[in-house]
Write a protein that holds these residues in place. Structure first.
Motif, PDB file in Angstrom:
ATOM      1  N   VAL A 109       0.831  -1.204   0.000  1.00 18.42           N
ATOM      2  CA  VAL A 109       0.000   0.000   0.000  1.00 18.42           C
ATOM      3  C   VAL A 109       0.870   1.261   0.000  1.00 18.42           C
ATOM      4  O   VAL A 109       0.518   2.277  -0.616  1.00 18.42           O
ATOM      5  CB  VAL A 109      -0.931  -0.027   1.248  1.00 18.42           C
ATOM      6  CG1 VAL A 109      -1.640   1.290   1.440  1.00 18.42           C
ATOM      7  CG2 VAL A 109      -1.937  -1.163   1.110  1.00 18.42           C
ATOM      8  N   GLU A 110       2.031   1.177   0.663  1.00 16.44           N
ATOM      9  CA  GLU A 110       2.926   2.354   0.745  1.00 16.44           C
ATOM     10  C   GLU A 110       3.990   2.342  -0.353  1.00 16.44           C
ATOM     11  O   GLU A 110       4.941   3.120  -0.313  1.00 16.44           O
ATOM     12  CB  GLU A 110       3.552   2.413   2.154  1.00 16.44           C
ATOM     13  CG  GLU A 110       2.484   2.754   3.196  1.00 16.44           C
ATOM     14  CD  GLU A 110       2.885   2.415   4.637  1.00 16.44           C
ATOM     15  OE1 GLU A 110       4.044   2.015   4.864  1.00 16.44           O
ATOM     16  OE2 GLU A 110       2.010   2.538   5.517  1.00 16.44           O
ATOM     17  N   HIS A 111       3.849   1.427  -1.297  1.00 17.33           N
ATOM     18  CA  HIS A 111       4.746   1.348  -2.468  1.00 17.33           C
ATOM     19  C   HIS A 111       6.216   1.270  -2.082  1.00 17.33           C
ATOM     20  O   HIS A 111       7.060   1.986  -2.612  1.00 17.33           O
ATOM     21  CB  HIS A 111       4.480   2.520  -3.424  1.00 17.33           C
ATOM     22  CG  HIS A 111       3.058   2.533  -3.884  1.00 17.33           C
ATOM     23  ND1 HIS A 111       2.547   1.621  -4.778  1.00 17.33           N
ATOM     24  CD2 HIS A 111       2.016   3.301  -3.504  1.00 17.33           C
ATOM     25  CE1 HIS A 111       1.260   1.837  -4.940  1.00 17.33           C
ATOM     26  NE2 HIS A 111       0.902   2.844  -4.169  1.00 17.33           N
ATOM     27  N   ARG A 112       6.492   0.383  -1.125  1.00 21.75           N
ATOM     28  CA  ARG A 112       7.891   0.161  -0.732  1.00 21.75           C
ATOM     29  C   ARG A 112       8.156  -1.340  -0.589  1.00 21.75           C
ATOM     30  O   ARG A 112       8.920  -1.782   0.255  1.00 21.75           O
ATOM     31  CB  ARG A 112       8.233   0.913   0.556  1.00 21.75           C
ATOM     32  CG  ARG A 112       7.241   0.684   1.673  1.00 21.75           C
ATOM     33  CD  ARG A 112       7.629   1.320   2.981  1.00 21.75           C
ATOM     34  NE  ARG A 112       6.590   1.071   3.966  1.00 21.75           N
ATOM     35  CZ  ARG A 112       6.413  -0.071   4.626  1.00 21.75           C
ATOM     36  NH1 ARG A 112       7.203  -1.091   4.419  1.00 21.75           N
ATOM     37  NH2 ARG A 112       5.431  -0.201   5.504  1.00 21.75           N
ATOM     38  N   LEU A 113       7.486  -2.119  -1.465  1.00 20.86           N
ATOM     39  CA  LEU A 113       7.626  -3.580  -1.403  1.00 20.86           C
ATOM     40  C   LEU A 113       9.067  -4.003  -1.685  1.00 20.86           C
ATOM     41  O   LEU A 113       9.529  -5.012  -1.148  1.00 20.86           O
ATOM     42  CB  LEU A 113       6.652  -4.227  -2.406  1.00 20.86           C
ATOM     43  CG  LEU A 113       6.527  -5.739  -2.397  1.00 20.86           C
ATOM     44  CD1 LEU A 113       6.137  -6.267  -1.022  1.00 20.86           C
ATOM     45  CD2 LEU A 113       5.501  -6.207  -3.441  1.00 20.86           C
ATOM     46  N   ASP A 114       9.780  -3.217  -2.499  1.00 21.51           N
ATOM     47  CA  ASP A 114      11.169  -3.585  -2.805  1.00 21.51           C
ATOM     48  C   ASP A 114      12.056  -3.521  -1.564  1.00 21.51           C
ATOM     49  O   ASP A 114      13.118  -4.142  -1.525  1.00 21.51           O
ATOM     50  CB  ASP A 114      11.738  -2.691  -3.931  1.00 21.51           C
ATOM     51  CG  ASP A 114      11.666  -1.211  -3.583  1.00 21.51           C
ATOM     52  OD1 ASP A 114      10.849  -0.829  -2.712  1.00 21.51           O
ATOM     53  OD2 ASP A 114      12.424  -0.427  -4.179  1.00 21.51           O
ATOM     54  N   GLN A 115      11.635  -2.781  -0.538  1.00 23.24           N
ATOM     55  CA  GLN A 115      12.446  -2.679   0.684  1.00 23.24           C
ATOM     56  C   GLN A 115      11.917  -3.565   1.816  1.00 23.24           C
ATOM     57  O   GLN A 115      12.486  -3.587   2.910  1.00 23.24           O
ATOM     58  CB  GLN A 115      12.473  -1.234   1.183  1.00 23.24           C
ATOM     59  CG  GLN A 115      13.386  -0.338   0.338  1.00 23.24           C
ATOM     60  CD  GLN A 115      12.812   1.047   0.182  1.00 23.24           C
ATOM     61  OE1 GLN A 115      12.331   1.617   1.155  1.00 23.24           O
ATOM     62  NE2 GLN A 115      12.849   1.563  -1.038  1.00 23.24           N
ATOM     63  N   ALA A 116      10.832  -4.279   1.571  1.00 24.79           N
ATOM     64  CA  ALA A 116      10.233  -5.093   2.649  1.00 24.79           C
ATOM     65  C   ALA A 116      11.080  -6.341   2.898  1.00 24.79           C
ATOM     66  O   ALA A 116      11.899  -6.723   2.061  1.00 24.79           O
ATOM     67  CB  ALA A 116       8.818  -5.499   2.260  1.00 24.79           C
ATOM     68  N   ALA A 117      10.844  -6.955   4.049  1.00 28.78           N
ATOM     69  CA  ALA A 117      11.576  -8.183   4.403  1.00 28.78           C
ATOM     70  C   ALA A 117      11.322  -9.250   3.346  1.00 28.78           C
ATOM     71  O   ALA A 117      10.240  -9.301   2.745  1.00 28.78           O
ATOM     72  CB  ALA A 117      11.089  -8.661   5.766  1.00 28.78           C
TER      73      ALA A 117
END
Ligand code: AMP
Ligand code: GLY
Length: 427
Positions: free
Chosen positions: A306-314
């Protein structure tokens, strides 16, 4: 944190169960929910398609994140509505969800961006569709252009059946798609998507037809399992690189950027992978067998989307265990079925170590669990391998009964047969 899950099927029960398992401290609501979600989430008496009432609820209750399970509210624009009110919601916009709600749009998108799929034609004129059947012959597949709860598809092996399917489809839908008939093994691959980043989940295999041996009419899904030991990892990689990533990129380019779960229904044909359908949400019953294997925190991943930061997620890792899920259906399903039948034995089934029961069409009637839908329960068994998971799930199914209950007895057999475990186990 206050989280609202929209929907009331087995998929939503599995989503609620996983959210609560990872984050016991969250305040969880489910609209409308069912007899099972009520054990982990506060029931909200609003239907999934009442998107304006859901918005009122989310605003009044200060919901921090809404998670949309089924396709109907997505196709009605629930995500656009919530975002316009400044609320966080996990799921694709109405335009992005057309990848599921309009098969004609999905097919044209695949054609434009070179995503492999069955050859097809879209018709808005009944006579033209009938003429086309005469010219190409059978077998072929007739699909309604719109949501049909997994039941708007008829595989036609003779001309008479094809003509009847086209006529019936046109009675309820303005457009009908006629598609080349594909043969091969089917698999479902879902991915978390935040626009451009695509993180695939573990693959699963659904069982669409109502009877053992893939016979009978299509249903919403009669059972599933994950992983697929008989399918090579290279096939999964091809599905990510040739289908899921190109589809997400295509939607961005078409100004329909997709956030949520993108589901590819795939057929492994002799010519390679081909897309049968896209869905804009978790599969049901795929979610019930994939989410129990997910080791990452689902809430964290959904927020990252939702916050468009999936590339930085675990990193999302998957348990090595296998999960087999069997749907218990009402007598008559996928046709008309009775409701209100008392369900026995769910607690015994749940008491088995590694087993879980996700509710779909259930309700509490004078404190007794009773049937309230076509697909009533998904029973899942988790084991060190598919054979163990299958043995466990069918033992748990044996604990449960209700008048007219029917289910498939061959969920995961295809994989066990192909990977040789079945013979090794002496069954
Ligand atoms: P769908 O709702 O499009 O996923 O279709 C439901 C089921 O119909 C699929 O899971 C397949 O088993 C079957 N099906 C759909 N399209 C085709 C096709 N082109 N060829 C063969 N079977 C198909
Ligand atoms: N199991 C197929 C679907 O969810 O559409």
């Amino acid at each position: 944190m206050r989280v609202l899950v929209v929907g009331g099927g087995g998929r939503e029960h599995a989503i609620c169960w996983k959210l609560k398992k990872d984050n016991p401290e969250i305040e969880l609501f489910c609209a409308p929910g069912n007899g099972g979600t009520a054990q982990v989430a506060v029931p909200v008496a609003v239907d999934a398609e009442d998107i304006h009432k859901l918005l009122d609820f989310a605003l009044n209750q200060k919901i921090d994140l809404t998670v949309v399970g089924p396709e109907l509210p997505l196709s009605l624009g629930i995500v656009d509505l919530f975002q316009a009110a400044g609320l966080k919601i996990f799921g694709p916009s109405k335009l992005a969800a057309e990848i599921e709600s309009s098969k004609a749009f999905a097919k044209d998108l695949m054609k434009r961006y070179g995503i492999p799929t069955a050859a097809y034609q879209v018709f808005s004129d009944e006579q033209a569709a009938l003429d086309y059947i005469n010219s190409v012959g059978v077998p072929l597949v007739v699909k309604a252009d719109g949501l049909a709860a997994g039941k708007g598809v008829v595989v036609c092996r003779d001309r008479k059946q094809a003509v009847a399917a086209v006529r019936e489809c046109f009675q309820t839908h303005p457009k009908v798609i006629i598609e080349e008939f594909l043969t091969g093994e089917e698999l479902s691959l879902m991915a978390f998507v935040d626009g451009i980043t695509v993180v695939p989940m573990a693959p699963a295999q659904d069982h669409k037809q109502v009877y053992d041996g893939d016979r009978g009419p299509n249903t919403g899904g009669m059972g599933a399992y994950s992983p697929l030991p008989h399918i090579d990892q290279s096939v999964i990689e091809a599905a990510v690189n040739k289908v899921l990533i190109p589809a997400a990129e295509a939607l961005v380019r078409e100004n329909r950027s997709f956030t949520g779960v993108l589901y590819a229904g795939l057929m492994l044909t002799e010519q390679g992978l081909k897309v049968i359908e896209f869905n804009a949400r978790f599969g049901d019953p795929e979610a019930q067998v994939v989410l129990p294997r997910m080791e990452a925190d689902l809430l964290e991943i959904m927020l990252a989307c939702v916050e468009h930061r999936l590339d930085q997620a675990a990193e999302i890792t998957w348990s090595r265990n296998a999960v087999v899920g069997v749907v218990l259906a009402s007598c008559g399903y996928p046709g008309p079925y009775p409701t209100g039948k008392v369900i026995y034995g769910v607690e015994q089934a749940e008491a088995r170590s590694g087993a879980a029961v996700f509710h779909a069409g259930t309700t509490l009637k004078q404190n007794q669990l009773a049937t309230a839908g076509g697909r009533v329960l998904t029973v899942v068994g988790q084991g060190a391998d598919l054979k163990q998971a299958q043995n466990l799930v069918y033992a748990a199914v044996g604990d449960i009964s209700f008048d007219g209950m029917h289910f498939r007895r061959d969920i995961a057999d295809k994989a066990l047969m192909k990977s040789g475990q079945k013979q090794a186990a002496g069954s």
